[in-house]
Design a protein around this motif. Structure first.
Motif, short mmCIF file in Angstrom:
data_model
loop_
_atom_site.label_atom_id
_atom_site.label_comp_id
_atom_site.label_asym_id
_atom_site.label_seq_id
_atom_site.Cartn_x
_atom_site.Cartn_y
_atom_site.Cartn_z
N PRO A 98 41.53 15.55 -14.61
CA PRO A 98 42.53 16.57 -14.70
C PRO A 98 43.77 15.83 -15.29
O PRO A 98 44.79 16.71 -15.81
CB PRO A 98 42.72 16.79 -13.22
N GLU A 99 44.02 14.55 -15.33
CA GLU A 99 45.21 13.86 -16.15
C GLU A 99 45.25 14.29 -17.62
O GLU A 99 46.33 14.23 -18.22
CB GLU A 99 45.37 12.79 -15.81
N ARG A 100 43.99 14.30 -18.18
CA ARG A 100 43.49 14.45 -19.59
C ARG A 100 43.17 16.05 -20.17
O ARG A 100 43.26 16.22 -21.33
CB ARG A 100 42.65 13.44 -19.87
N PHE A 101 42.92 16.60 -18.90
CA PHE A 101 42.26 18.12 -19.49
C PHE A 101 42.94 18.99 -18.69
O PHE A 101 43.09 19.04 -17.61
CB PHE A 101 40.87 18.05 -19.44
N ASP A 102 43.19 20.19 -19.45
CA ASP A 102 43.58 21.61 -18.80
C ASP A 102 42.46 22.52 -18.51
O ASP A 102 41.65 22.46 -19.29
CB ASP A 102 44.79 22.19 -19.59
N PHE A 103 42.57 22.97 -17.40
CA PHE A 103 41.50 24.06 -16.90
C PHE A 103 42.02 25.41 -17.20
O PHE A 103 43.20 25.63 -16.98
CB PHE A 103 41.16 23.97 -15.46
N THR A 104 41.19 26.29 -17.72
CA THR A 104 41.66 27.76 -17.90
C THR A 104 40.57 28.69 -17.34
O THR A 104 39.17 28.17 -17.43
CB THR A 104 41.89 27.86 -19.50
N LEU A 105 40.80 29.74 -16.91
CA LEU A 105 40.00 30.89 -16.36
C LEU A 105 39.83 31.78 -17.72
O LEU A 105 40.80 32.54 -18.07
CB LEU A 105 40.44 31.46 -15.27
N CYS A 106 38.48 32.09 -18.14
CA CYS A 106 38.54 33.32 -19.02
C CYS A 106 37.78 34.14 -18.56
O CYS A 106 36.63 34.42 -17.89
CB CYS A 106 37.49 32.49 -20.18
N ALA A 107 38.44 35.54 -18.45
CA ALA A 107 38.00 36.73 -17.51
C ALA A 107 38.00 37.88 -18.34
O ALA A 107 39.21 38.30 -19.25
CB ALA A 107 38.94 36.79 -16.30
N SER A 108 37.11 38.65 -18.47
CA SER A 108 36.74 39.87 -19.14
C SER A 108 37.83 40.86 -18.82
O SER A 108 38.34 41.88 -19.35
CB SER A 108 35.34 40.30 -19.05
N SER A 109 38.06 40.81 -17.24
CA SER A 109 38.87 41.89 -16.67
C SER A 109 40.56 41.48 -17.13
O SER A 109 41.09 42.59 -17.25
CB SER A 109 38.95 41.65 -15.16
N GLU A 110 40.73 40.28 -17.79
CA GLU A 110 42.09 40.11 -18.24
C GLU A 110 42.33 40.47 -19.77
O GLU A 110 43.20 41.11 -20.10
CB GLU A 110 42.40 38.71 -18.18
N ASP A 111 41.17 40.24 -20.56
CA ASP A 111 41.23 40.78 -21.98
C ASP A 111 40.98 42.23 -22.27
O ASP A 111 41.01 42.80 -23.29
CB ASP A 111 40.89 39.73 -22.89
N GLY A 112 40.06 42.81 -21.20
CA GLY A 112 39.49 44.04 -21.35
C GLY A 112 38.28 44.05 -22.18
O GLY A 112 37.68 45.31 -22.61
N LYS A 113 37.70 43.15 -22.77
CA LYS A 113 36.35 43.04 -23.52
C LYS A 113 35.19 42.82 -22.55
O LYS A 113 35.39 42.78 -21.37
CB LYS A 113 36.46 41.82 -24.33
N ALA A 114 34.13 42.98 -23.06
CA ALA A 114 32.83 42.96 -22.41
C ALA A 114 32.46 41.64 -22.03
O ALA A 114 33.27 40.59 -22.60
CB ALA A 114 31.92 43.54 -23.30
#
Length: 319
Positions: A98-114
């Protein structure tokens, strides 16, 4: 001329005859038996030595001294595959610092796409690796447990039966870049408030390395996320259907030093993807009772967790 009776000579002749018969018996019967016994003993010895040599052979992913044979993809990112239960089942592991990489959540509910496939998420969000974030409800958007990314809340409900949280993106200095916590920790509420990314899931193993699932149950492919004793995050995937308790047992026996392990998905939806410069692989799940032997690479997922390299100053790289 009268016949002379010679008892001693007769006795000698009889003794000589019996000796000849005995030698014949030894030659015809006893010697072959002794030879057979010697051959059998030699064969058993060879088999025993072969079995011992086989038992000493290292498992796939583990060297002769019992250490994991990691393939370094880039600084802070390591890959390994382990054989499970002396069979053709494999556990695929991606170890992330975790000191070298960022974690991200990719959610359809956030961008409104399928919902999208892992490959589509990776290309669209420029992800180096990705895995299921969680199971989801029939609306194909909402996580089964609490889920938040920044100000976006996918599911506001804390599930009482879900015992672990994945946290990333600390809001205060001094906190780990990512971690998995148990919901029975006294400070769990304050911890989740200090992170931008929070995902709640079932807990397979707690931070005391105790399995919390009961033996038995169906066989299915499994995706899971874990933390090791050094604070690194592990993306875990078993394509071949496996019983969850057995999966947890194997994790404890392998040289992974796992602590809390959270279950994120099972069956055909379970997947993991790596798009590193030296390794590009996609791992799909399968259904035990079905004919989907090739898995489902195009499973559409509403929520995935991905990683990107941190943008570090040249003179400020982690040691």
């Amino acid at each position: 001329m009268p016949t002379t009776h010679d008892p001693c000579g007769t006795r000698n002749n009889m003794t000589a005859g019996m000796a000849a018969i005995l030698r014949l018996c030894l030659a015809r019967f006893l010697l072959p038996l002794l030879l057979l016994a010697a051959t059998s003993a030699l064969a058993n010895s060879v088999l025993e030595n072969s079995a011992q040599q086989g038992a000493e052979e290292p498992k796939q992913g583990v060297d002769a001294s019992g250490r994991a044979q990691w393939l370094n993809l880039e600084p802070g990112l390591d890959f390994c595959e382990f054989r499970l239960n002396d069979s053709d089942s494999k556990l695929t592991v991606l170890r992330i610092d975790p000191e070298r990489f960022d974690f991200t959540l990719c959610a359809s509910s956030e961008d409104g796409k399928a919902p999208r496939s892992l490959d589509q998420w990776a290309k669209e969000k420029n992800l180096l690796a990705a895995i299921n974030a969680s199971m989801y409800l029939p609306d194909n958007r909402t996580s089964t447990g609490y889920m938040r990314s920044g100000s976006h809340i996918n599911n506001p409900r804390i599930m009482q039966r879900f015992g672990s949280f994945f946290l990333a993106g600390p809001r205060k200095p001094g906190l780990p870049g990512a971690m998995i916590i148990d919901r029975d920790q006294p400070d769990w509420k304050s911890l989740i408030e200090n992170y931008d990314l929070v995902v709640q899931n079932y807990r397979m193993i707690n931070n005391q390395r105790r399995i919390l699932w009961s033996p038995g149950g169906p066989l299915y492919s499994i995706s899971a996320i874990a933390q090791d004793g050094s604070g690194r995050i592990l993306f875990l995937h078993s394509r071949k259907p496996v019983e969850a308790y057995n999966f947890a047992q194997q994790l404890l026996h392998l040289p992974l030093d796992v602590r809390t392990v959270m279950y994120v998905e099972g069956g055909g939806q379970a997947g993991m993807l790596i798009h590193a410069s030296h390794l590009r692989r996609e791992f799909s799940g399968s259904h035990a009772p079905s004919l989907l032997v090739t898995g489902n690479f195009k499973a559409l997922l509403p929520n995935v967790i991905g990683i990107r390299p941190k943008k570090l100053p040249q003179n400020d790289s982690p040691s």
